[in-house]
Motif scaffolding. Structure first.
Motif, PDB file in Angstrom:
ATOM      1  N   GLU A  51      54.884  48.201  31.966  1.00  0.00           N
ATOM      2  CA  GLU A  51      53.734  48.534  32.795  1.00  0.00           C
ATOM      3  C   GLU A  51      53.897  47.925  34.179  1.00  0.00           C
ATOM      4  N   TRP A  80      51.680  46.389  37.111  1.00  0.00           N
ATOM      5  CA  TRP A  80      50.353  45.830  37.380  1.00  0.00           C
ATOM      6  C   TRP A  80      50.210  45.583  38.874  1.00  0.00           C
ATOM      7  N   ARG A 136      51.475  38.660  30.261  1.00  0.00           N
ATOM      8  CA  ARG A 136      50.274  39.478  30.429  1.00  0.00           C
ATOM      9  C   ARG A 136      49.020  38.616  30.552  1.00  0.00           C
ATOM     10  N   TYR A 144      49.119  37.091  34.165  1.00  0.00           N
ATOM     11  CA  TYR A 144      48.782  38.059  35.194  1.00  0.00           C
ATOM     12  C   TYR A 144      47.299  38.410  35.173  1.00  0.00           C
ATOM     13  N   ALA A 179      45.931  43.889  37.185  1.00  0.00           N
ATOM     14  CA  ALA A 179      45.536  44.859  36.164  1.00  0.00           C
ATOM     15  C   ALA A 179      46.554  45.992  36.138  1.00  0.00           C
ATOM     16  N   VAL A 180      46.602  46.700  35.038  1.00  0.00           N
ATOM     17  CA  VAL A 180      47.579  47.777  34.867  1.00  0.00           C
ATOM     18  C   VAL A 180      47.283  48.932  35.817  1.00  0.00           C
TER      19      VAL A 180
END
Length: 355
Positions: A185, A187, A309, A312, A318-319
């Motif tokens: 992902e 972010w 995760r 972060y 955030a994604v």
């Protein structure tokens, strides 16, 4: 532009100002210009015998011959915006690609074929942003041949949560025998709140990765290829927190490109975890990026990297979207697949750098 008391233009920057925001004026050394000049504002990212390079806010690197300089000065950094970042998938995909450059690339229409001797899938996969300029089957044949010539498996990087066309490409690949292997992902978050967490834990910033930094880096056997990829980008910084020996207690990497700062390789010695060192590394890098005019940050992390995760999320990221690497598993994959591609081993309790 800097003007002396006598009214003459003067150059007040040197190689010691690398990393600072500057404004320069150069004389155009072209025929029939009539003595015209041009101004460039951005971060001074290098200065050597070949001249200097200034990286503008949009990420463009401008090379200037020292002999053409007529004026130059350090200028205050552009004020950082404290609102959250907003960007399209295409903008972020291009920024991320510029911050992790392959050794070799080739255009196939609007697709970019990338190779770096197998160091990370991101630097050894196709970035398909648009039309390849030919029917899909023909394009994928060209992709397989290109990677086979380099002894590499053929990978295509596809996003979900992007502009919609990416999901369609993933379905087309799957129908043609391409297998989705690694997902991660991207972010995003605002830089200023991260920089506000800086508490002065002795983070050292450098323009190049030294032996100690590399010893802490998760990917083993780092050679010349990896060093070139790690050092690629508009304005790259390596952070270290000194440990008890020669190997740092924590490290990180950041590349500043216009309004964006990309973070990667944030790692902490297992014996030094839960002391906030990863946060200190991120904060120090964010502060440097703010000084260079960036306002937003991006980073890449795999779904199973629980520690990264959590970190972060605490820092306000955030994604934005997910991305996946599809590998061709058809009849010609055996030859191309002989060279293994380094993936992204998630770093326990720290922040990895995607696939």
């Amino acid at each position: 532009m800097e003007i002396s008391a006598s009214g003459r233009l003067v150059v007040r920057i040197t190689a010691a100002d690398v990393g600072k925001r500057v404004s320069v004026r150069q004389r155009l050394d072209l025929p029939d210009t009539g003595g015209e000049f041009t101004d460039t504002v951005g971060v001074l990212t290098s200065w050597d015998d070949h001249g200097l390079v200034i990286t503008r806010r949009d990420g463009e690197a401008v090379r200037i011959a020292e002999s053409t300089l007529v004026a130059g000065k350090v200028v205050p950094s552009a004020p950082a915006r404290r609102r959250g970042p907003s960007a399209s998938y295409a903008e972020l995909a291009r920024v991320a690609a510029r911050g992790w450059r392959p050794l070799e690339s080739e255009r196939l229409g609007e697709w970019e074929l990338r190779a770096a001797a197998g160091f990370t899938r991101r630097a050894n996969s196709v970035l398909p942003l648009g039309d390849p300029g030919r029917p899909l089957d023909d394009a994928l044949t060209a992709v397989r041949e290109w990677y086979a010539e380099r002894g590499l498996p053929a990978y295509v990087q596809v996003a979900t949560g992007g502009d919609g066309t990416e999901e369609l490409l993933g379905a087309e690949l799957a129908a043609r025998g391409w297998v989705r292997e690694v997902s991660a992902e991207l972010w995003v978050g605002a830089l200023a709140p991260v920089a506000d967490r800086a508490e002065g834990a002795g983070v050292v910033l450098a323009r190049a990765a030294d032996a100690g930094w590399l010893a802490r880096y998760q990917r083993k056997g780092v050679g010349e290829v990896a060093l070139r990829v790690l050092g690629s980008g508009a304005s790259v910084w390596f952070a270290s927190v000194p440990g008890e020996g020669e190997v740092p207690a924590a490290i990180g990497r950041c590349v500043v490109d216009g309004r964006w700062a990309g973070f990667a390789a944030v790692e902490v010695d297992p014996g030094a975890r839960r002391r906030g060192l990863a946060t200190e590394v991120m904060a120090a890098l964010a502060l440097r990026a703010l000084d260079e005019g960036a306002s937003a940050g991006w980073l890449q992390v795999e779904a199973d990297n629980v520690g990264a995760r959590a970190l972060y999320g605490r820092l306000g990221f955030a994604v934005h979207h997910a991305y996946h690497h599809y590998r061709f598993a058809g009849s010609d994959a055996g030859v191309a697949g002989s060279a293994g591609v380094a993936g992204s081993a998630g770093v326990a309790g720290s922040a990895g750098d995607g696939g």
